[in-house]
Design a protein around this motif. Structure first.
Motif, PDB file in Angstrom:
ATOM      1  N   ALA A   1      46.731  23.543 -52.178  1.00 32.83           N
ATOM      2  CA  ALA A   1      47.592  24.860 -52.369  1.00 32.83           C
ATOM      3  C   ALA A   1      48.376  24.850 -51.411  1.00 32.83           C
ATOM      4  O   ALA A   1      47.997  25.468 -50.211  1.00 32.83           O
ATOM      5  N   GLU A   2      49.736  24.552 -51.456  1.00 39.00           N
ATOM      6  CA  GLU A   2      50.693  25.165 -50.511  1.00 39.00           C
ATOM      7  C   GLU A   2      51.417  26.620 -50.602  1.00 39.00           C
ATOM      8  O   GLU A   2      51.445  26.920 -51.806  1.00 39.00           O
ATOM      9  N   ILE A   3      51.700  27.073 -49.242  1.00 40.36           N
ATOM     10  CA  ILE A   3      52.328  28.467 -49.359  1.00 40.36           C
ATOM     11  C   ILE A   3      53.353  28.450 -48.650  1.00 40.36           C
ATOM     12  O   ILE A   3      53.574  27.840 -47.728  1.00 40.36           O
ATOM     13  N   SER A   4      54.381  29.417 -49.304  1.00 38.46           N
ATOM     14  CA  SER A   4      55.604  29.722 -48.621  1.00 38.46           C
ATOM     15  C   SER A   4      56.058  31.120 -48.912  1.00 38.46           C
ATOM     16  O   SER A   4      55.302  31.695 -49.765  1.00 38.46           O
ATOM     17  N   TRP A   5      57.185  31.713 -48.238  1.00 41.28           N
ATOM     18  CA  TRP A   5      57.388  33.033 -48.594  1.00 41.28           C
ATOM     19  C   TRP A   5      58.929  33.144 -48.790  1.00 41.28           C
ATOM     20  O   TRP A   5      59.532  32.621 -48.287  1.00 41.28           O
ATOM     21  N   TYR A   6      59.296  34.012 -49.868  1.00 44.77           N
ATOM     22  CA  TYR A   6      60.841  34.340 -50.132  1.00 44.77           C
ATOM     23  C   TYR A   6      60.959  35.745 -49.049  1.00 44.77           C
ATOM     24  O   TYR A   6      60.360  36.742 -49.441  1.00 44.77           O
ATOM     25  N   CYS A   7      61.710  35.762 -48.090  1.00 41.09           N
ATOM     26  CA  CYS A   7      61.932  36.682 -47.233  1.00 41.09           C
ATOM     27  C   CYS A   7      63.618  37.195 -47.411  1.00 41.09           C
ATOM     28  O   CYS A   7      64.562  36.553 -47.084  1.00 41.09           O
ATOM     29  N   PRO A   8      63.499  38.118 -48.183  1.00 41.60           N
ATOM     30  CA  PRO A   8      64.970  38.657 -48.462  1.00 41.60           C
ATOM     31  C   PRO A   8      65.851  39.168 -47.280  1.00 41.60           C
ATOM     32  O   PRO A   8      65.070  39.419 -46.287  1.00 41.60           O
ATOM     33  N   GLY A   9      67.230  39.011 -47.235  1.00 41.99           N
ATOM     34  CA  GLY A   9      67.853  39.599 -46.228  1.00 41.99           C
ATOM     35  C   GLY A   9      68.533  40.699 -46.361  1.00 41.99           C
ATOM     36  O   GLY A   9      69.341  41.104 -45.550  1.00 41.99           O
ATOM     37  N   GLY A  10      68.266  41.627 -47.377  1.00 40.15           N
ATOM     38  CA  GLY A  10      68.811  42.981 -47.672  1.00 40.15           C
ATOM     39  C   GLY A  10      70.101  42.860 -48.641  1.00 40.15           C
ATOM     40  O   GLY A  10      70.526  43.881 -49.051  1.00 40.15           O
ATOM     41  N   SER A  11      70.582  41.622 -48.963  1.00 41.22           N
ATOM     42  CA  SER A  11      71.589  41.713 -49.787  1.00 41.22           C
ATOM     43  C   SER A  11      71.238  41.743 -51.411  1.00 41.22           C
ATOM     44  O   SER A  11      70.028  41.637 -51.700  1.00 41.22           O
TER      45      SER A  11
END
Length: 398
Positions: A259-269
């Motif tokens: 199981a691999e993990i990544s992250w969606y990190c918003p930029g404020g837009s």
């Protein structure tokens, strides 16, 4: 590295010679035969398990590798490590450079114009190159604790997905590289309740972030990893290695059950698909075959997206869906063999022949709807700690 052995040339085992492979003094009886063969081809026999150190990684990084591509399978992992240490995002596409044949194009014979030699597929498969993620995971299994931390930090810097759950090749026990993941920091912008933008920089494992998991039940012609790449960044940079990536082969052994993990990190837009940081977990392989990983994912997920096969009415698939629905976790089902779902308000999505942008928009819309209804969020670190105490998983650290 003084303790490395060369498994090339006359020393490399033939896949047809199972007895010789099984009796090799360099290998461990706990490894499946197919996995043993990969380590032989890569020349990693004496480095499994956990014998690659940080000093080894740095010595490889300092090598002057004059060729753009390795010439033998045993060179693959060194080239991979060398490029990864230099943060070259093309590291996953390294493969052997064989002598190029002279380019000739001739007109096909009219008598066999519609014959493509399906009967010789087996011999072609035998000559296929090693899957890039088998190289990736073989190196992971050979690194010690400190080298593994360096390895994962470089993967993170390249914006690749990170190994979260990894089955031990010898014991089958599910392991988590906890210490290495605890060192990963992420930065994102979120909107506060007052409407002001806040920039957050935190060690991501201890941060209270919602988890969206993707699993597959059965087999499907649709790539789950590619869907996730499109959600993350419109597939501009594949965080997950999908079947559409350069170098993919049908023979992939070491990634199943990972199981691999990544992250969606918003930029404020306002264009960000999620307004808060979200963890995305991808379980490789058929979830039915990895019950321990599935149980952990069910414990930690805010919502699970389930990719179903083209024929979801098979008895085994129906039973799997029933078991999933018995849990209290919100589920979204992607139907590989369906082009249209009558109701747009339920948790089913037609995935066959869909435009990538439309499919992404519908998945994100339903996921966001579920996330907005949830308030209680724990850190992934606390979930892992609970799972370790219950014996479901263990850490790789010694």
């Amino acid at each position: 590295m003084s303790n490395a052995v060369q498994c090339t040339g006359s020393n490399a085992p033939d896949p047809q010679r199972g007895d010789e492979l099984q009796s090799s003094p360099d290998m461990h009886s706990g490894l499946p035969k197919a996995c043993q063969f990969i380590f032989f081809k890569l020349g990693l026999c004496s480095l499994y398990p956990r014998k690659i150190t940080v000093a080894d990684l740095l010595s490889i990084n300092s090598l002057s590798l004059t060729n753009n591509q390795p010439r033998t399978d045993s060179e693959l992992w060194r080239y991979f490590v060398n490029k990864l240490m230099m943060l070259d995002v093309k590291c996953r596409y390294v493969r052997c450079e064989h002598a190029k044949e002279e380019c000739t194009i001739r007109s096909a014979n009219e008598d066999d114009f519609f014959s493509f030699g399906e009967e010789i597929n087996e011999s072609a498969d035998e000559k296929t190159h090693i899957h890039p993620m088998d190289v990736h995971m073989a190196v992971f299994h050979c690194t010690d604790d400190f080298a593994r931390e360096r390895f994962i930090s470089k993967l993170s810097a390249c914006q690749f997905a990170l190994p979260l759950l990894v089955p031990n090749l010898s014991t089958g026990q599910i392991e988590v590289p906890l210490y290495a993941l605890q060192q990963i920091k992420k930065i994102w912008a979120s909107n506060s309740q007052t409407g002001t933008e806040q920039h957050v920089s935190e060690y991501i494992l201890s941060s209270h972030v919602r988890v969206v998991s993707f699993i597959r039940v059965g087999t499907s012609k649709i790539s789950k990893s590619q869907i996730m790449n499109y959600i993350l960044n419109d597939n501009k940079h594949p965080a997950y290695f999908s079947r559409h990536c350069d170098g993919n082969t049908k023979t992939r052994l070491l990634l199943d059950g990972v199981a691999e993990i990544s992250w969606y990190c918003p930029g404020g837009s306002k264009d960000c698909i999620f307004q808060e940081c979200v963890s995305l977990i991808n379980l490789h392989g058929d979830a039915n075959k990895h019950p321990g990983q599935l149980e952990f994912i069910q414990r930690i997920s805010s919502v699970i997206v389930v990719l179903l096969p083209e024929d979801p009415r098979e008895p085994e698939i129906v039973e799997s869906v029933k078991r999933l629905q018995e849990t209290q976790i919100p589920l979204i089902f992607l139907f590989s063999g369906v082009e249209h779902v009558t109701s747009s308000s339920d948790n089913r999505i037609a995935a066959k022949n869909r435009n990538d942008a439309e499919l992404k928009r519908e998945i994100v819309s339903k996921v966001t709807c579920v996330l907005h209804k949830q308030n209680d969020v724990q850190s992934l670190e606390s979930h892992i700690d609970t799972a370790i105490k219950s014996g479901l998983i263990t850490t790789t650290e010694r």
